[in-house]
Scaffold this motif. Structure first.
Motif, PDB file in Angstrom:
ATOM      1  N   THR A  58      10.790   7.375  41.154  1.00  0.00           N
ATOM      2  CA  THR A  58      10.029   8.552  41.575  1.00  0.00           C
ATOM      3  C   THR A  58      10.309   8.900  43.028  1.00  0.00           C
ATOM      4  N   LYS A  59      10.323   7.889  43.890  1.00  0.00           N
ATOM      5  CA  LYS A  59      10.611   8.132  45.311  1.00  0.00           C
ATOM      6  C   LYS A  59      12.009   8.725  45.502  1.00  0.00           C
ATOM      7  N   ASP A  60      12.987   8.173  44.793  1.00  0.00           N
ATOM      8  CA  ASP A  60      14.359   8.691  44.892  1.00  0.00           C
ATOM      9  C   ASP A  60      14.427  10.150  44.438  1.00  0.00           C
ATOM     10  N   THR A  61      13.764  10.436  43.330  1.00  0.00           N
ATOM     11  CA  THR A  61      13.776  11.803  42.804  1.00  0.00           C
ATOM     12  C   THR A  61      13.131  12.773  43.780  1.00  0.00           C
ATOM     13  N   LEU A  62      11.992  12.364  44.334  1.00  0.00           N
ATOM     14  CA  LEU A  62      11.305  13.249  45.282  1.00  0.00           C
ATOM     15  C   LEU A  62      12.135  13.489  46.542  1.00  0.00           C
ATOM     16  N   SER A  63      12.810  12.465  47.030  1.00  0.00           N
ATOM     17  CA  SER A  63      13.636  12.656  48.224  1.00  0.00           C
ATOM     18  C   SER A  63      14.807  13.591  47.934  1.00  0.00           C
ATOM     19  N   LYS A  64      15.377  13.518  46.748  1.00  0.00           N
ATOM     20  CA  LYS A  64      16.476  14.414  46.378  1.00  0.00           C
ATOM     21  C   LYS A  64      15.979  15.835  46.156  1.00  0.00           C
ATOM     22  N   MET A  65      14.746  15.971  45.694  1.00  0.00           N
ATOM     23  CA  MET A  65      14.178  17.308  45.513  1.00  0.00           C
ATOM     24  C   MET A  65      13.973  17.993  46.863  1.00  0.00           C
ATOM     25  N   GLY A  66      13.664  17.209  47.871  1.00  0.00           N
ATOM     26  CA  GLY A  66      13.510  17.765  49.215  1.00  0.00           C
ATOM     27  C   GLY A  66      14.790  18.410  49.688  1.00  0.00           C
ATOM     28  N   ALA A  67      15.907  17.759  49.444  1.00  0.00           N
ATOM     29  CA  ALA A  67      17.208  18.314  49.838  1.00  0.00           C
ATOM     30  C   ALA A  67      17.523  19.568  49.036  1.00  0.00           C
ATOM     31  N   MET A  68      17.132  19.576  47.782  1.00  0.00           N
ATOM     32  CA  MET A  68      17.415  20.723  46.922  1.00  0.00           C
ATOM     33  C   MET A  68      16.563  21.941  47.304  1.00  0.00           C
ATOM     34  N   SER A  69      15.383  21.715  47.837  1.00  0.00           N
ATOM     35  CA  SER A  69      14.462  22.820  48.117  1.00  0.00           C
ATOM     36  C   SER A  69      14.666  23.471  49.490  1.00  0.00           C
ATOM     37  N   LYS A  70      15.617  22.996  50.250  1.00  0.00           N
ATOM     38  CA  LYS A  70      15.879  23.582  51.575  1.00  0.00           C
ATOM     39  C   LYS A  70      16.490  24.978  51.431  1.00  0.00           C
ATOM     40  N   VAL A  71      16.265  25.768  52.442  1.00  0.00           N
ATOM     41  CA  VAL A  71      16.819  27.122  52.462  1.00  0.00           C
ATOM     42  C   VAL A  71      18.335  27.036  52.578  1.00  0.00           C
ATOM     43  N   GLN A  72      19.013  27.817  51.747  1.00  0.00           N
ATOM     44  CA  GLN A  72      20.474  27.830  51.744  1.00  0.00           C
ATOM     45  C   GLN A  72      20.977  29.154  52.343  1.00  0.00           C
ATOM     46  N   ALA A  73      22.175  29.109  52.917  1.00  0.00           N
ATOM     47  CA  ALA A  73      22.751  30.305  53.540  1.00  0.00           C
ATOM     48  C   ALA A  73      23.288  31.284  52.501  1.00  0.00           C
ATOM     49  N   GLU A  74      23.845  30.751  51.445  1.00  0.00           N
ATOM     50  CA  GLU A  74      24.467  31.600  50.410  1.00  0.00           C
ATOM     51  C   GLU A  74      23.795  31.329  49.061  1.00  0.00           C
ATOM     52  N   PRO A  75      23.700  32.332  48.199  1.00  0.00           N
ATOM     53  CA  PRO A  75      23.124  32.137  46.867  1.00  0.00           C
ATOM     54  C   PRO A  75      23.862  31.070  46.055  1.00  0.00           C
ATOM     55  N   ALA A  76      25.141  30.960  46.215  1.00  0.00           N
ATOM     56  CA  ALA A  76      25.921  29.952  45.487  1.00  0.00           C
ATOM     57  C   ALA A  76      25.547  28.540  45.919  1.00  0.00           C
ATOM     58  N   ASP A  77      25.066  28.409  47.141  1.00  0.00           N
ATOM     59  CA  ASP A  77      24.658  27.089  47.636  1.00  0.00           C
ATOM     60  C   ASP A  77      23.443  26.559  46.861  1.00  0.00           C
ATOM     61  N   ALA A  79      22.928  27.054  43.648  1.00  0.00           N
ATOM     62  CA  ALA A  79      23.497  26.521  42.400  1.00  0.00           C
ATOM     63  C   ALA A  79      24.144  25.164  42.658  1.00  0.00           C
ATOM     64  N   LYS A  80      24.841  25.048  43.790  1.00  0.00           N
ATOM     65  CA  LYS A  80      25.476  23.766  44.122  1.00  0.00           C
ATOM     66  C   LYS A  80      24.415  22.694  44.353  1.00  0.00           C
ATOM     67  N   ALA A  81      23.320  23.030  45.053  1.00  0.00           N
ATOM     68  CA  ALA A  81      22.248  22.065  45.305  1.00  0.00           C
ATOM     69  C   ALA A  81      21.610  21.618  43.984  1.00  0.00           C
ATOM     70  N   ALA A  82      21.406  22.569  43.078  1.00  0.00           N
ATOM     71  CA  ALA A  82      20.828  22.232  41.775  1.00  0.00           C
ATOM     72  C   ALA A  82      21.772  21.344  40.969  1.00  0.00           C
ATOM     73  N   THR A  83      23.051  21.652  41.024  1.00  0.00           N
ATOM     74  CA  THR A  83      24.055  20.847  40.314  1.00  0.00           C
ATOM     75  C   THR A  83      24.124  19.440  40.897  1.00  0.00           C
ATOM     76  N   ASP A  84      24.124  19.344  42.213  1.00  0.00           N
ATOM     77  CA  ASP A  84      24.145  18.029  42.868  1.00  0.00           C
ATOM     78  C   ASP A  84      22.911  17.213  42.490  1.00  0.00           C
ATOM     79  N   PHE A  85      21.736  17.889  42.475  1.00  0.00           N
ATOM     80  CA  PHE A  85      20.490  17.212  42.099  1.00  0.00           C
ATOM     81  C   PHE A  85      20.562  16.715  40.656  1.00  0.00           C
ATOM     82  N   ALA A  86      21.056  17.554  39.765  1.00  0.00           N
ATOM     83  CA  ALA A  86      21.140  17.182  38.351  1.00  0.00           C
ATOM     84  C   ALA A  86      22.087  16.007  38.138  1.00  0.00           C
ATOM     85  N   SER A  87      23.244  16.024  38.783  1.00  0.00           N
ATOM     86  CA  SER A  87      24.189  14.915  38.589  1.00  0.00           C
ATOM     87  C   SER A  87      23.665  13.626  39.213  1.00  0.00           C
ATOM     88  N   ALA A  88      23.031  13.739  40.392  1.00  0.00           N
ATOM     89  CA  ALA A  88      22.451  12.546  41.022  1.00  0.00           C
ATOM     90  C   ALA A  88      21.304  12.002  40.171  1.00  0.00           C
TER      91      ALA A  88
END
Length: 147
Positions: A58-77, A79-88
């Motif tokens: 649970t702790k690992d998942t929550l820490s990775k969700m924090g990285a995924m929820s950060k503001v991204q510069a580009e819309p494609a970023d 999708a990349k954050a979501a993909t990285d979260f899913a694979s991790a």
């Protein structure tokens, strides 16, 4: 008029001729309680380990969700954050499921070992109790035959 027999006295004599060993019952109860204590320790240990794995996951998942929820510069970023979260998450899930399997395997092995040891002990105790009871019955029968 016919007199009825005193069955109480007859039962008392019969039960006195075949004494009962309450120590064997007490020993069986103590053995059963000791086995239950050991089995409970295995179950509680497995539950503690499972809770630790779950908490870490649970702790690992929550820490990775924090990285995924950060503001991204580009819309494609996003999708990349979501993909990285899913694979991790998939990788961590596989690791944690393997850890849960190890806990279950150890609990099963420990339980089987305890039950086999208890079965061996009970078999030895039963053999000794039957041998003792046979000797007592033989002695009682010999006494009854000589009366």
């Amino acid at each position: 008029m016919a007199k009825t027999q005193d069955f109480t006295a007859m039962m008392k004599d019969m039960m006195g001729a075949f004494p009962m060993d309450t120590k064997a019952m007490e020993d069986a109860f103590k053995s059963s309680a000791a086995l239950n204590e050991k089995l409970a320790a295995v179950a509680i240990g497995a539950a503690e380990q499972s809770a630790e794995i779950s908490t870490k996951w649970t702790k690992d998942t929550l820490s990775k969700m924090g990285a995924m929820s950060k503001v991204q510069a580009e819309p494609a970023d996003y999708a990349k954050a979501a993909t990285d979260f899913a694979s991790a998450s998939a990788e961590v899930a596989a690791e944690n499921m393997a850890a849960f399997a190890e806990v279950a395997k150890k609990a099963q092995t420990d339980t089987v070992e305890l039950l086999m040891a208890a079965g061996k002990d009970m078999s030895e105790e039963a053999t000794a109790a039957v041998k003792k009871a046979t000797e007592e019955v033989t002695t009682a029968a010999k006494k009854a035959a000589t009366k």
